[in-house]
Design a protein around this motif. Sequence first.
Motif, PDB file in Angstrom:
ATOM      1  N   HIS A  67       0.821  -1.212   0.000  1.00  8.45           N
ATOM      2  CA  HIS A  67       0.000   0.000   0.000  1.00  8.45           C
ATOM      3  C   HIS A  67       0.857   1.266   0.000  1.00  8.45           C
ATOM      4  CE1 HIS A  67      -3.326  -2.679   0.844  1.00  8.45           C
ATOM      5  NE2 HIS A  67      -2.703  -3.123   1.925  1.00  8.45           N
ATOM      6  N   GLY A  68       2.156   1.109   0.146  1.00  8.91           N
ATOM      7  CA  GLY A  68       3.047   2.262   0.122  1.00  8.91           C
ATOM      8  C   GLY A  68       2.983   3.125   1.356  1.00  8.91           C
ATOM      9  N   PHE A  69       2.609   2.577   2.507  1.00  9.61           N
ATOM     10  CA  PHE A  69       2.527   3.358   3.740  1.00  9.61           C
ATOM     11  C   PHE A  69       3.852   3.384   4.511  1.00  9.61           C
ATOM     12  CE2 PHE A  69      -2.148   2.192   3.551  1.00  9.61           C
ATOM     13  CZ  PHE A  69      -2.571   3.461   3.194  1.00  9.61           C
ATOM     14  N   LEU A  70       4.431   2.207   4.740  1.00 12.22           N
ATOM     15  CA  LEU A  70       5.636   2.096   5.562  1.00 12.22           C
ATOM     16  C   LEU A  70       6.813   1.720   4.663  1.00 12.22           C
ATOM     17  CD1 LEU A  70       6.797   2.241   8.423  1.00 12.22           C
ATOM     18  CD2 LEU A  70       6.211  -0.183   8.708  1.00 12.22           C
ATOM     19  N   ASN A  71       7.883   2.503   4.756  1.00 10.07           N
ATOM     20  CA  ASN A  71       8.997   2.386   3.817  1.00 10.07           C
ATOM     21  C   ASN A  71      10.313   2.159   4.550  1.00 10.07           C
ATOM     22  OD1 ASN A  71       7.534   3.632   1.212  1.00 10.07           O
ATOM     23  ND2 ASN A  71       7.002   4.857   2.996  1.00 10.07           N
ATOM     24  N   LEU A 195      23.004   4.322   7.743  1.00 10.13           N
ATOM     25  CA  LEU A 195      21.765   4.683   8.428  1.00 10.13           C
ATOM     26  C   LEU A 195      20.567   3.992   7.772  1.00 10.13           C
ATOM     27  CD1 LEU A 195      23.617   7.604   8.256  1.00 10.13           C
ATOM     28  CD2 LEU A 195      21.853   8.177   9.928  1.00 10.13           C
ATOM     29  N   PRO A 196      20.230   2.771   8.188  1.00  8.88           N
ATOM     30  CA  PRO A 196      18.976   2.172   7.733  1.00  8.88           C
ATOM     31  C   PRO A 196      17.804   3.022   8.222  1.00  8.88           C
ATOM     32  CG  PRO A 196      20.408   0.549   8.773  1.00  8.88           C
ATOM     33  CD  PRO A 196      20.971   1.889   9.088  1.00  8.88           C
ATOM     34  N   GLN A 197      16.867   3.333   7.326  1.00 12.18           N
ATOM     35  CA  GLN A 197      15.777   4.255   7.656  1.00 12.18           C
ATOM     36  C   GLN A 197      14.414   3.582   7.511  1.00 12.18           C
ATOM     37  OE1 GLN A 197      17.038   8.723   6.812  1.00 12.18           O
ATOM     38  NE2 GLN A 197      16.748   7.641   4.892  1.00 12.18           N
ATOM     39  N   LEU A 198      13.508   3.972   8.373  1.00 10.50           N
ATOM     40  CA  LEU A 198      12.126   3.505   8.328  1.00 10.50           C
ATOM     41  C   LEU A 198      11.228   4.728   8.490  1.00 10.50           C
ATOM     42  CD1 LEU A 198      10.488   0.759   8.268  1.00 10.50           C
ATOM     43  CD2 LEU A 198      10.245   1.053  10.740  1.00 10.50           C
ATOM     44  N   TRP A 199      10.235   4.867   7.631  1.00  5.02           N
ATOM     45  CA  TRP A 199       9.370   6.035   7.734  1.00  5.02           C
ATOM     46  C   TRP A 199       8.021   5.785   7.079  1.00  5.02           C
ATOM     47  CZ3 TRP A 199      12.801   5.214   3.919  1.00  5.02           C
ATOM     48  CH2 TRP A 199      12.460   5.559   2.597  1.00  5.02           C
ATOM     49  N   PHE A 200       7.063   6.610   7.482  1.00  5.66           N
ATOM     50  CA  PHE A 200       5.721   6.570   6.918  1.00  5.66           C
ATOM     51  C   PHE A 200       5.585   7.608   5.808  1.00  5.66           C
ATOM     52  CE2 PHE A 200       4.664   4.812  11.164  1.00  5.66           C
ATOM     53  CZ  PHE A 200       3.981   3.677  10.763  1.00  5.66           C
ATOM     54  N   ARG A 201       4.930   7.208   4.730  1.00  4.10           N
ATOM     55  CA  ARG A 201       4.537   8.206   3.729  1.00  4.10           C
ATOM     56  C   ARG A 201       3.588   9.198   4.380  1.00  4.10           C
ATOM     57  NH1 ARG A 201       0.156   8.292   0.345  1.00  4.10           N
ATOM     58  NH2 ARG A 201      -0.319   6.118   0.806  1.00  4.10           N
ATOM     59  N   HIS A 236       4.176  -2.833  13.456  1.00  2.95           N
ATOM     60  CA  HIS A 236       5.374  -3.461  12.917  1.00  2.95           C
ATOM     61  C   HIS A 236       6.586  -2.949  13.693  1.00  2.95           C
ATOM     62  CE1 HIS A 236       2.710  -4.369   9.531  1.00  2.95           C
ATOM     63  NE2 HIS A 236       3.587  -5.292   9.182  1.00  2.95           N
ATOM     64  N   THR A 237       7.640  -3.760  13.722  1.00  2.10           N
ATOM     65  CA  THR A 237       8.855  -3.396  14.439  1.00  2.10           C
ATOM     66  C   THR A 237      10.071  -3.624  13.556  1.00  2.10           C
ATOM     67  OG1 THR A 237       7.856  -4.008  16.555  1.00  2.10           O
ATOM     68  CG2 THR A 237      10.262  -3.856  16.478  1.00  2.10           C
ATOM     69  N   LEU A 238      10.967  -2.630  13.529  1.00  2.83           N
ATOM     70  CA  LEU A 238      12.266  -2.795  12.900  1.00  2.83           C
ATOM     71  C   LEU A 238      13.288  -2.953  14.014  1.00  2.83           C
ATOM     72  CD1 LEU A 238      14.089  -2.823  10.378  1.00  2.83           C
ATOM     73  CD2 LEU A 238      14.307  -0.337  10.623  1.00  2.83           C
ATOM     74  N   GLN A 239      13.968  -4.090  14.036  1.00  2.00           N
ATOM     75  CA  GLN A 239      14.972  -4.378  15.054  1.00  2.00           C
ATOM     76  C   GLN A 239      16.366  -4.244  14.460  1.00  2.00           C
ATOM     77  OE1 GLN A 239      12.516  -8.073  15.872  1.00  2.00           O
ATOM     78  NE2 GLN A 239      13.395  -7.776  17.904  1.00  2.00           N
ATOM     79  N   PHE A 240      17.280  -3.598  15.220  1.00  2.00           N
ATOM     80  CA  PHE A 240      18.641  -3.306  14.782  1.00  2.00           C
ATOM     81  C   PHE A 240      19.626  -4.154  15.578  1.00  2.00           C
ATOM     82  CE2 PHE A 240      16.073   0.419  14.136  1.00  2.00           C
ATOM     83  CZ  PHE A 240      16.531   1.024  12.970  1.00  2.00           C
ATOM     84  N   GLU A 241      20.568  -4.747  14.890  1.00  2.00           N
ATOM     85  CA  GLU A 241      21.651  -5.440  15.567  1.00  2.00           C
ATOM     86  C   GLU A 241      22.538  -4.416  16.277  1.00  2.00           C
ATOM     87  OE1 GLU A 241      25.094  -8.686  14.354  1.00  2.00           O
ATOM     88  OE2 GLU A 241      24.593  -7.065  12.967  1.00  2.00           O
ATOM     89  N   GLY A 242      23.000  -4.746  17.468  1.00  2.00           N
ATOM     90  CA  GLY A 242      23.890  -3.853  18.191  1.00  2.00           C
ATOM     91  C   GLY A 242      23.154  -2.671  18.781  1.00  2.00           C
ATOM     92  N   GLU A 243      23.903  -1.589  18.968  1.00  2.00           N
ATOM     93  CA  GLU A 243      23.321  -0.404  19.592  1.00  2.00           C
ATOM     94  C   GLU A 243      23.640   0.847  18.780  1.00  2.00           C
ATOM     95  OE1 GLU A 243      24.153  -0.010  23.689  1.00  2.00           O
ATOM     96  OE2 GLU A 243      23.491  -2.030  24.214  1.00  2.00           O
TER      97      GLU A 243
END
Length: 880
Positions: A67-71, A195-201, A236-243
Amino acid sequence: MSAEHERMTDPEPWRFWGPYLAGRQWGVVREDYSGNGDAWGYFPFDQARSRAYRWGEDGIAGLCDRHGFLNFSVALWNGKDAILKERFFGLANEEGNHGEDVKEHWWITDGTPSHSWMQVVYRYPQAAFPYQRLRELAANEGRDAREPKLADTGVLDDNRFFDVEVTYAKAGPQDVCIRITATNHGPEAAPLHLLPQLWFRNTWSWGRDARKPALVASKANGWSRVLTEHGKLGRHTLQFEGEPTLLVTDNETDEVGLFGADSNPCRYTKAGIDDHVVRGIHSACQVVNPGSASQPGTKAAGWYRFDVAAGETKSVKLRLIAGTGHGDPFGPSFDSAFEERRQEADEFYRALGDSTPEENAVVRKALAGLLWTKQHYRFRVRDWLDGDPAKPPVAGNRARNRHWRHVDVADVMTMPDEWEYPWFAAWDLAFQTVPMAVVDPQFAKDQLLLLCREWLMHPNGQLPAYEWEFGDANPPVHAWAALQVYRAEQAATGQGDRAFLARVFQKLLLNFSWWVNRKDVDGNYLFEGGFLGMDNIGPVNRSAPLEAGWRLEQSDATSWMATYALHLMQMALELARHDDAYEDVATKFVEHFLSIGQAFTSFGAAGRGIWDSTDGFCYDLITRFEPDGTVRSQPVRVRSMVGLIPLLATAVLPPWVFTELPRFADRLNYLLRHQPAYGKSITWHTAPDGTRSALLALFNEHKLRRVLGRMLDEGEFLSPHGIRSLSAAHRGGLAVEIAGQHHSIGYEPGESRTPMFGGNSNWRGPVWFPTNALLVEALHTFGTFYDDVTVDLPTGSGRQVSVTGAAQELSRRLAALFLPGSDGVRPADGKRIEASTDPLWSRHITFSEYFDGDTGEGLGATHQTGWTALVAVLLRGWPA
C-alpha cells in the motif's frame, strides 16, 4: 515444483512486502502542482531531502508494503558529502546532454517473484559526491557525446568506493530479515556512516485524512528497535543489531528553510536526521524528535559509524516484523532464513531451464531486475487537479490530464525503469508482462487486467499512455501481450486461463473501437496516431498537427491496427473453442483486418496505400485536402521502423479452426466470395491429408521477400546487434518535403541529436528490444507457413536461410548484446566503465533502454529491465 513456486500459490501475504519503493519521486507529474506543467522545476532534487512528497516515496535499495505506507531504505554518509545520501542523483530534463538521466551505479543482482529473496548492490564513492561536477559535464557536452556518468568524474578511480550490498530474506510473509554489507574496495581506510531508515509516507498533511501514524524508538535486551503503529497496517517493528544511535524525526516539509515561511507546521522536519548527522546539529530539541511513546515521530534511522579498512567488509543485521518484535531476532532463525531463501532461489531458476553459465546469468539478472521494477503507484487525478484542502490553491490552469479525472489508482505496477521512468507506460507494461510470465504468470495477468480496469481505462475505451500525458497513444500491443501470457501459461501447465483471456478481450473490444473511431478520421482504414512511442523517428513531430489542409496517414499506425485486429481475432477463436458465441466477433476482426489489407495498397484519402511498389517498402503518407475538394498524397520516403511494422500484421489460421469452428470458416468464405479483393491478404495451404490452413498478412510472399531484402541488409537495417530503427542508408542525411516545408533527417546510431520529445531517447538508428522482439515473432510466424522459402542473410551474401532461420539469427544477435564476445567484453557495455577488465565492474550487467545501431553500446535509461528483460525469453527459445 520448487519451494518458491509453491510459495506463489499463496501469493498475497508473501508479496505484501516488496521492492515497491520508487527510485525517484521528485520531478514526477504527480508531485507537480505548478501552473506551467514544469514537473522537473516544481519539485527538484535539491528539495527532496527537506520536502514531503504527496503521492509516493523514494529511496536507495528499499522496500515498502504493497500500500506504500511504511517504507525502508538505506542512507549513507562518507563524512564528506554535503547531504546525507538518501536517494539516487540524476539530471532534470533541461540540465544538459540527455536530461532525465540518473548518474549513479547500482545493480539488481538477484530476486524471486514472491520477494522472499532480493539482492541489490549500490556503489557509493568515498570522496564527496560530485553533484555540481556532473551538472557541469552534462551542460558542456554536445548531443553527439555519451551522457556523463558518475565514473566519468574520476571520483571512483582506484576503486575508492564502497559496494553496499543489501539482501532481503523473508523468514515469513510478515518477517523480513535484512543484511547490509559495505566493502571498502579502495587502497586506504575510509569512514562510513550507515543509516537504515524507516518512515511513513505523509498521508496526514493534505487536509483529507488527519489520522497520523506513530513511530517510537527504544532499546532493550541488547538490541534496538523502532516500533510503528498504523491504522491500516497495524503494528510493525524494525529491530537493529547492536546499539546504533536511534534518530527520530517527522516526515514533514521544512517550510521555513525551503520557502521562507514564518514557521513550520511541525517542529521536526524530514531533513532532521540529515541535519543531525551531516551538519552536526546535535541538539535534540532542534532537529531530532525524542521518539518516545509520548512524543512519537514518523521517520527514524539507526546510525552506525564505521572506519572501514582497505578490503574490509562491515555488516549490519536488521529485522522488520509484524508485531512488537522477534524474541531472538539475530539468532539461528535469521541465518537459516538467508541460507534457505538463497537455496530456494537457485532451485527456482534451475527449474526455469538450463543453458550455458553465461546465458543463465543473463536470464537470472534480467528477471531479477524485472521483478524490481514493481512499484507502488498511487495517483488520484481529480484530487491532483483540484488541489488539497490544507494547501494553497493550485497555481494557474493546469491542462495536463484534465480529461482523465476518473483515474484513481493505488496498486503495485511494473514500471519501465526505476529512476528515469518511475511511472507506468501502456506499451512498456505490455512488453514487461511477457518475461514476467516466465517467473510470475499470475502477476503478469493481473497487470494486463489492471490497465483495463475502470479506474485506469478511460470511459471512452482509451488506455492511459503514461503519466506525462495519459491522452497520448501508445501502440496497441495489449492484446499481443495477453496472448503471449496466455500461451506461456498454457505451455507450462497444459491449460490456459480462459477466464483471464475473456476478461481482457472484452475490455479490449472497447479499446479497439476507440482506435477506429478516433484515429481513422476518414473511415478509409488508414490510421493516424502520433508518435506512437517511437519519439523522434519522423522528420517532424508526428504528434503535432500539420499545416491546415494537411494530414499524416501513418504506416505504423495502420499496421498496428491490422496487427491488433489479428490478435483480437486469435483471442476470439481460442475462446470460441469453448463458447461458440465468440465465433461471430472473430469474423468481425477478420473483416476489419482484410479491409485494412485492401487499403494498404489501394485506398486512402487520395486513393493510394502505404505500400510503395517501386521501393518495395512502406512509408507514411502526407495528404493534402485542396479547397476545391481534390485530394493528393505523397509518401514520406524515409526508410525507418514505421515501414517494418507491417511485418507484424501476420497470423496463421491452423487446421483446427476449420474443423472445430465451421461457422467461422463459412463466414470467411462468404466474405471472400463477396469481396474478392480481400483475398490479396490471405494465402492458403492444403496439406497432403486435405486439411487447410491460411496465412493472414499484409505482405504476401513477393512483398515479404522485398521488405526482408532491405531489413536483412547490413547497409540498411541489419546491425550486428539487431534491427536498427532507421536505415543506415541515411547516414549522409536525407531531405524531405512535408506539408510544403523542407525537413531533414539522418541516421543517428547513438544519442539523439534532436530535442524532440525531450531528446532523451532516439529512434533514428539505435536497436530497440520491443520492436525487435516483435519482428522475431513475426518472422517465426511467416517461417511456420512458408517453410520452403529462403532469404539471403545478410542480403547480397548468397547465404540462404529459411525465414525461421532468419528469426533465430536475429534473436541470437539481440541476446549476444549481453554475452561476452571474443574479446571478453559484452557489446552492450561499449566504451563505458562496465567494459573494464576489473571484475568489480565487469561482473555486473546493465540492461539499457536501447542500443547503438553500430556498436551495440547500451544507451538511454540504464535500468530498463522492463522491456529489455525480453532478452530472457529470447534466451529461453521464445517463441517456441
